[in-house]
Structure formats: structure tokens, C-alpha cells
Design a protein around this motif. Structure first.
Motif, short mmCIF file in Angstrom:
data_model
loop_
_atom_site.label_atom_id
_atom_site.label_comp_id
_atom_site.label_asym_id
_atom_site.label_seq_id
_atom_site.Cartn_x
_atom_site.Cartn_y
_atom_site.Cartn_z
N GLN A 1 -0.86 -0.16 -1.34
CA GLN A 1 0.25 0.65 -0.88
C GLN A 1 1.11 1.08 -2.08
N LYS A 2 2.03 2.00 -1.82
CA LYS A 2 2.89 2.52 -2.88
C LYS A 2 3.69 1.41 -3.54
N LYS A 3 4.20 0.48 -2.73
CA LYS A 3 4.98 -0.63 -3.26
C LYS A 3 4.14 -1.50 -4.18
N THR A 4 2.90 -1.76 -3.78
CA THR A 4 2.00 -2.58 -4.60
C THR A 4 1.68 -1.88 -5.92
N VAL A 5 1.44 -0.58 -5.87
CA VAL A 5 1.15 0.19 -7.08
C VAL A 5 2.34 0.13 -8.04
N ASN A 6 3.55 0.28 -7.51
CA ASN A 6 4.75 0.21 -8.36
C ASN A 6 4.92 -1.16 -9.00
N THR B 1 -6.31 1.10 1.90
CA THR B 1 -4.98 1.70 2.11
C THR B 1 -3.94 0.64 2.45
N THR B 2 -4.36 -0.44 3.07
CA THR B 2 -3.42 -1.52 3.40
C THR B 2 -3.03 -2.31 2.16
N SER C 1 -11.54 -0.71 -3.54
CA SER C 1 -12.04 0.55 -3.00
C SER C 1 -13.51 0.48 -2.62
N ILE C 2 -14.31 -0.23 -3.40
CA ILE C 2 -15.75 -0.26 -3.17
C ILE C 2 -16.17 -1.45 -2.32
N CYS C 3 -15.56 -2.60 -2.55
CA CYS C 3 -15.98 -3.82 -1.83
C CYS C 3 -15.25 -4.01 -0.51
N ASN C 4 -14.01 -3.47 -0.40
CA ASN C 4 -13.25 -3.58 0.85
C ASN C 4 -12.62 -2.23 1.20
#
Length: 302
Positions: free
Chosen positions: A135-140, A131-132, A123-126
Motif C-alpha cells: 500500500q501507499k503507506k508501506t511504500v512511504n 495490493t494489500t 508481486s510474483i509469489c503472492n
């Protein structure tokens, strides 16, 4: 050993004058239990209800607080029963289950903290790729891994411990954690090596990763003054939770040595601090320091 039912019972020997202060212990710990459940559940519900909090950082916070509820539910009901019982005992299978749950949730916590550190790093460095990447799949995948990976690692340790013969039926504590190994007739070299591997895998490596990500964040903050305040508001709570968790983990790692040398009252106080501070500290920190959560709490109670 109860030969009539063929069930092994373990006695908790870490209580201090429980017969004299049983009701005081019960009232204090019952109050703490209700407070822990209430604080964690309220914030989890706030995150679930408000759509502006349906972001990876808040989802990971909710997962961490759910762990606190599960951790307290594994520990507190048994403690409350023991305070009101004439004998503070637990069956050996139930003791192993408490041991497994204790370390499963602890390992899950540190993995979630490392995931949250990575989330803040992206979030801070990139920020343009956030958002890319998240993603929801990555969070899951991250959430499932944080819960399933410790189960896989600890299941092997559980089988190794369950096969060990026990000669001592008294624990110098009030719950089943690392002191379970003191019950064995012979210390297992394989179990010690396996424990060391797990320590490196689920503690040392994630902590090193967290330190690396926050060091990179500090470099970005030094270069870009415009994001310092926003970054500090989101990173500081995670660092405070990490420091608190690290202190409790250090105590647990040293527990096998401390329980042989320290007075019973010292062990009791340190254990109670561990089961109170950890699950109660997290919702207080996140509720008071994360602006969006704090604003929703104010609207709820004011």
C-alpha cells in the motif's frame, strides 16, 4: 594545516598528470556529469508525469535514480574544480561531509535494491496479496527507512572519525571515501569494529535477503511457465544493477589494501569507473529494459 584560519586541508594525491591533461579530464568528466544528470532526471520525470507508472516498483526505481543524481552532485563538482586548480585540496570538514554522503547514498542504494527485491517477490509469489501488502503507506515507510536508517548508522561513524587526530594530510585518491582512515595517527579498533558492523548491517544482510527473495522467485518461475516472461522483464534489470553495485562495493572494501600496493594510474581508473558506471548504468538499464519506461522514452524522443 592552515594556521591562519585554523582549518585543516587535505591534498588529493591520486591525480595522474593533472597539470598536463587538466582540460581533457575536465571535458570528459563534465560531459559525463551532464549525461548522468540528464539520463536520471528524464526517467524520474517520466515516472512522475505518467500515472500508469505510479506503482511501487517504478517509485523505487525513481528513488534509486534520485540517489544517483545526489551521488554525482557530491562527487563531480569537486572533481571538476580540482582538474582546473593548481592544487587539489579539500578542507577536512568538507572531506568528512563527502565521506558521509558517499556512504549514505551507497547504503541507501543497497536498501532500495533489497526493497525492490521484496516488491518483486510479493508481486510474483503472492500476486493476489500484492495490493494489500504494498500500500501507499508501506511504500512511504520503505522509502523513508532507506534514506533515514543509513543516516543514523553513519552519523555515529562520522562522530568517531571526526574525533580522531590526523597526522597525514595527503590522500592517495581523488575523493574522500574509505581512504580517510589512512589520515589518522593511530588506527582505531573501535572504528574498525563499527565499520564491520555497518558492513554486515547495510551490505551483507541486504544482499543475503536479495539472494533469498530471488531464489524464491526462481522456484515460482520453474513451476509456473506462464509468468516467466513477465517476471524476467522486471527482475533482470534489478539483478544487473545489483551485480554492478556489488562489483563497485567490492572495490571500495578492498580499497585500503589496493591503495598501498597498486600503481596510481590503476587506482585512478578504478575510481573513475566507480563514479561513472554506477550513476550512469542505472538509468540506461531501467530505460532500455523496463517496457513501460522504454515505451514512454520512445514517445518522448520519436
Amino acid at each position: 594545516m592552515d594556521y591562519r584560519s585554523n582549518v585543516t586541508y587535505i591534498t588529493f594525491g591520486g591525480h595522474v598528470e593533472v597539470q598536463k591533461y587538466r582540460y581533457l579530464y575536465f571535458v570528459i568528466m563534465f560531459t559525463m556529469y551532464i549525461l548522468i544528470i540528464s539520463c536520471n532526471v528524464i526517467i524520474v520525470c517520466i515516472i512522475m508525469i505518467h500515472k500508469n507508472l505510479h506503482e511501487p516498483m517504478y517509485i523505487f526505481i525513481a528513488a534509486l535514480l534520485i540517489n544517483s543524481v545526489l551521488f554525482s552532485t557530491v562527487i563531480y563538482p569537486k572533481l571538476l574544480i580540482d582538474f582546473l586548480s593548481e592544487k587539489q585540496i579539500i578542507s577536512y570538514p568538507a572531506c568528512l561531509f563527502q565521506w558521509f554522503s558517499y556512504y549514505w547514498l551507497a547504503a541507501s542504494d543497497i536498501l532500495l535494491l533489497s526493497i525492490m527485491a521484496y516488491d518483486r517477490y510479493v508481486s510474483i509469489c503472492n500476486p493476489l496479496k500484492y495490493t494489500t501488502i504494498m500500500q501507499k503507506k508501506t511504500v512511504n515507510i520503505f522509502l523513508i527507512s532507506a534514506w533515514v536508517l543509513p543516516v543514523c548508522l553513519l552519523s555515529v561513524g562520522l562522530l568517531l572519525i571526526a574525533k580522531k587526530e590526523i597526522c597525514t594530510f595527503n590522500l592517495k585518491g581523488i575523493l574522500c571515501n574509505s581512504t580517510v582512515q589512512t589520515l589518522h595517527c593511530v588506527r582505531s579498533r573501535i572504528l574498525n569494529i563499527y565499520g564491520l558492523v555497518n558492513l554486515v548491517t547495510v551490505l551483507i544482510l541486504p544482499v543475503l535477503f536479495i539472494l533469498f527473495t530471488y531464489s524464491r522467485i526462481l522456484v515460482v518461475l520453474y513451476r509456473c511457465r506462464g509468468v516467466r516472461r513477465r517476471a524476467a522483464q522486471t527482475c533482470l534489470p534489478h539483478l544487473l544493477v545489483l551485480i554492478n553495485f556489488s562489483c563497485l562495493t567490492a572495490y571500495d572494501v578492498l580499497l585500503l589494501r589496493l591503495e598501498l600496493n597498486s600503481p596510481k594510474i590503476v587506482r585512478l581508473i578504478m575510481t573513475l569507473q566507480a563514479v561513472i558506471y554506477h550513476p550512469l548504468f542505472n538509468p540506461i538499464i531501467y530505460g532500455l529494459t523496463i517496457t513501460r519506461i522504454y515505451d514512454n522514452l520512445k514517445r518522448l524522443f520519436c
